[in-house]
Design a protein around this motif. Sequence first.
Motif, PDB file in Angstrom:
ATOM      1  N   SER A  95      -0.909  -9.881  -4.034  1.00  0.00           N
ATOM      2  CA  SER A  95       0.282 -10.000  -4.993  1.00  0.00           C
ATOM      3  C   SER A  95       1.309 -10.864  -4.501  1.00  0.00           C
ATOM      4  CB  SER A  95       0.794  -8.613  -5.086  1.00  0.00           C
ATOM      5  OG  SER A  95       1.409  -8.400  -6.388  1.00  0.00           O
ATOM      6  N   LEU A  96       1.650 -10.926  -3.351  1.00  0.00           N
ATOM      7  CA  LEU A  96       2.705 -11.943  -2.857  1.00  0.00           C
ATOM      8  C   LEU A  96       2.485 -13.502  -3.302  1.00  0.00           C
ATOM      9  CD1 LEU A  96       3.602 -10.658   0.712  1.00  0.00           C
ATOM     10  CD2 LEU A  96       5.159 -10.419  -1.095  1.00  0.00           C
ATOM     11  N   GLU A  97       1.234 -13.812  -3.126  1.00  0.00           N
ATOM     12  CA  GLU A  97       0.606 -15.129  -3.441  1.00  0.00           C
ATOM     13  C   GLU A  97       0.576 -15.130  -5.050  1.00  0.00           C
ATOM     14  OE1 GLU A  97      -2.699 -16.605  -1.342  1.00  0.00           O
ATOM     15  OE2 GLU A  97      -1.557 -16.485   0.503  1.00  0.00           O
ATOM     16  N   SER A 110       1.720 -17.243 -10.615  1.00  0.00           N
ATOM     17  CA  SER A 110       0.371 -17.813 -11.070  1.00  0.00           C
ATOM     18  C   SER A 110      -0.465 -16.866 -11.829  1.00  0.00           C
ATOM     19  CB  SER A 110      -0.321 -18.490  -9.845  1.00  0.00           C
ATOM     20  OG  SER A 110      -0.658 -17.508  -9.033  1.00  0.00           O
ATOM     21  N   GLY A 111       0.162 -15.473 -11.691  1.00  0.00           N
ATOM     22  CA  GLY A 111      -0.384 -14.391 -12.539  1.00  0.00           C
ATOM     23  C   GLY A 111       0.424 -12.998 -12.352  1.00  0.00           C
ATOM     24  N   SER A 112      -0.088 -12.167 -12.976  1.00  0.00           N
ATOM     25  CA  SER A 112       0.666 -10.769 -12.780  1.00  0.00           C
ATOM     26  C   SER A 112       0.222 -10.209 -11.336  1.00  0.00           C
ATOM     27  CB  SER A 112       0.071  -9.907 -14.150  1.00  0.00           C
ATOM     28  OG  SER A 112       0.247 -10.576 -15.258  1.00  0.00           O
ATOM     29  N   PRO A 113       1.417  -9.336 -10.915  1.00  0.00           N
ATOM     30  CA  PRO A 113       1.132  -8.589  -9.847  1.00  0.00           C
ATOM     31  C   PRO A 113      -0.068  -7.771  -9.782  1.00  0.00           C
ATOM     32  CG  PRO A 113       3.530  -7.992 -10.672  1.00  0.00           C
ATOM     33  CD  PRO A 113       2.430  -8.987 -11.809  1.00  0.00           C
ATOM     34  N   VAL A 114      -0.663  -7.564  -8.887  1.00  0.00           N
ATOM     35  CA  VAL A 114      -1.898  -6.887  -8.337  1.00  0.00           C
ATOM     36  C   VAL A 114      -1.683  -5.815  -7.378  1.00  0.00           C
ATOM     37  CG1 VAL A 114      -2.786  -8.579  -7.014  1.00  0.00           C
ATOM     38  CG2 VAL A 114      -4.306  -7.064  -8.419  1.00  0.00           C
ATOM     39  N   HIS A 219      11.206 -10.760  -5.744  1.00  0.00           N
ATOM     40  CA  HIS A 219      11.351 -10.841  -4.216  1.00  0.00           C
ATOM     41  C   HIS A 219      10.121 -10.486  -3.588  1.00  0.00           C
ATOM     42  CE1 HIS A 219      12.074  -6.367  -3.936  1.00  0.00           C
ATOM     43  NE2 HIS A 219      12.766  -6.410  -5.164  1.00  0.00           N
ATOM     44  N   HIS A 220      10.378 -10.174  -2.225  1.00  0.00           N
ATOM     45  CA  HIS A 220       9.148  -9.944  -1.245  1.00  0.00           C
ATOM     46  C   HIS A 220       8.811  -8.772  -0.874  1.00  0.00           C
ATOM     47  CE1 HIS A 220      12.223  -9.695   1.743  1.00  0.00           C
ATOM     48  NE2 HIS A 220      11.580  -9.280   2.448  1.00  0.00           N
ATOM     49  N   VAL A 221       9.797  -7.485  -1.406  1.00  0.00           N
ATOM     50  CA  VAL A 221       9.373  -6.294  -0.972  1.00  0.00           C
ATOM     51  C   VAL A 221       8.651  -5.859  -2.170  1.00  0.00           C
ATOM     52  CG1 VAL A 221      10.323  -3.973  -0.163  1.00  0.00           C
ATOM     53  CG2 VAL A 221      11.652  -6.134   0.416  1.00  0.00           C
ATOM     54  N   LEU A 222       7.404  -5.608  -1.974  1.00  0.00           N
ATOM     55  CA  LEU A 222       6.569  -5.073  -3.119  1.00  0.00           C
ATOM     56  C   LEU A 222       5.970  -3.624  -2.652  1.00  0.00           C
ATOM     57  CD1 LEU A 222       4.481  -8.233  -3.757  1.00  0.00           C
ATOM     58  CD2 LEU A 222       6.773  -7.756  -4.370  1.00  0.00           C
ATOM     59  N   ASP A 223       5.867  -2.949  -3.769  1.00  0.00           N
ATOM     60  CA  ASP A 223       4.878  -1.493  -3.755  1.00  0.00           C
ATOM     61  C   ASP A 223       3.526  -1.915  -3.768  1.00  0.00           C
ATOM     62  OD1 ASP A 223       3.742   0.876  -4.078  1.00  0.00           O
ATOM     63  OD2 ASP A 223       5.458   1.537  -4.846  1.00  0.00           O
ATOM     64  N   GLY A 224       2.833  -1.768  -2.899  1.00  0.00           N
ATOM     65  CA  GLY A 224       1.387  -1.798  -2.498  1.00  0.00           C
ATOM     66  C   GLY A 224       0.627  -1.137  -3.682  1.00  0.00           C
ATOM     67  N   ARG A 225       1.264  -0.040  -4.105  1.00  0.00           N
ATOM     68  CA  ARG A 225       0.319   0.696  -5.173  1.00  0.00           C
ATOM     69  C   ARG A 225       0.488  -0.072  -6.390  1.00  0.00           C
ATOM     70  NH1 ARG A 225       3.618   5.913  -3.666  1.00  0.00           N
ATOM     71  NH2 ARG A 225       5.358   4.250  -4.208  1.00  0.00           N
ATOM     72  N   THR A 226       1.424  -0.708  -6.751  1.00  0.00           N
ATOM     73  CA  THR A 226       1.440  -1.763  -8.157  1.00  0.00           C
ATOM     74  C   THR A 226       1.599  -3.139  -7.928  1.00  0.00           C
ATOM     75  OG1 THR A 226       3.813  -1.657  -8.017  1.00  0.00           O
ATOM     76  CG2 THR A 226       2.923   0.444  -9.029  1.00  0.00           C
ATOM     77  N   GLY A 227       2.010  -3.879  -6.596  1.00  0.00           N
ATOM     78  CA  GLY A 227       1.872  -5.049  -6.512  1.00  0.00           C
ATOM     79  C   GLY A 227       3.335  -5.652  -6.848  1.00  0.00           C
ATOM     80  N   GLN A 228       4.117  -4.736  -7.444  1.00  0.00           N
ATOM     81  CA  GLN A 228       5.450  -4.901  -8.024  1.00  0.00           C
ATOM     82  C   GLN A 228       6.792  -5.154  -7.258  1.00  0.00           C
ATOM     83  OE1 GLN A 228       6.168  -5.899 -11.351  1.00  0.00           O
ATOM     84  NE2 GLN A 228       4.505  -5.099 -12.536  1.00  0.00           N
TER      85      GLN A 228
END
Length: 290
Positions: A95-97, A110-114, A219-228
């Motif tokens: 998701s970061l990438e 390059s795409g939506s969060p995953v 930003h770089h702090v994402l929730d792994g359950r959503t990628g957001q």
Amino acid sequence: MPHPGWSVFRFEGIGTSWEIATPDHLPEQLRDELLETVAVYDRTYSRFRADSLVSQLAQAPGTIALPRHAAGLRDLYAELYRLSRGAMTPLIGPSLERLGYGAGYSLVPSGSPVAARGWEELLEWNATSLTAKEPVILDIGAAGKGQLVDLLAGVLRSHGRTDFLVDGSGDMLHGGSRPVTVALEHPYNPRQAIGTVELDNAALCASAANRRAWGDGLHHVLDGRTGQPIRTIVASWTIAATAMEADALATALFMVEPGTLEDSFDFEWLRVFSTGSATFSPGFEGRLFT
């Protein structure tokens, strides 16, 4: 800030700026050992370089052998993965990438969060042996810089250096008989401080949405359950015995309530919300400016 008159060794490593402050000048041999420690860590864990160990797993499934200190990193991530119910995970890399924070630093989505895949689904991390069942983009950034701070402090101690301040761009570990006063960076203005804290033979680490921010609220702090990206909290600080724990817990505070973390870890904390309010633990002996 280090004490007046201390010598400061400055260098770049793992994509950020470092300062190691000591009462006396560090000899060249010791400086070289510190730089090599950083270089080895980067060659092991960087997802931004094609020749790193973890980048091998992004190309194809397989097994890599990690250094002995990887066991502690694995145990810490496993516990925080459990406590956060999957929100904090080393598998957030895809998701970061997709959001632009990849090897090219394009900072253009390059795409939506995953959502991150399940750890148990893709990884077998047994202390110093890590096996990926499919190609994976591993990211240990939530605790890696803190662990490297600890490793550099270990190098200093092995040479009899007990007075020091290792500062990895805000992630710090202090050792010695004289505490240091550290400013807490304003989450919206890096030239201002919202307070100070005294650091005494402990680690202080921070996580902030402004440190690596780009685009429209990314930003770089994402929730792994959503990628957001997480938007309710904008900054956190933690004080713990090691920088690895302090670093990881500062990120975990974006996803897990402090009380849940306090059941498993011994640390102090401060959180700042997007509303401008702040909460902190009773033992966080800092001073917030009004």
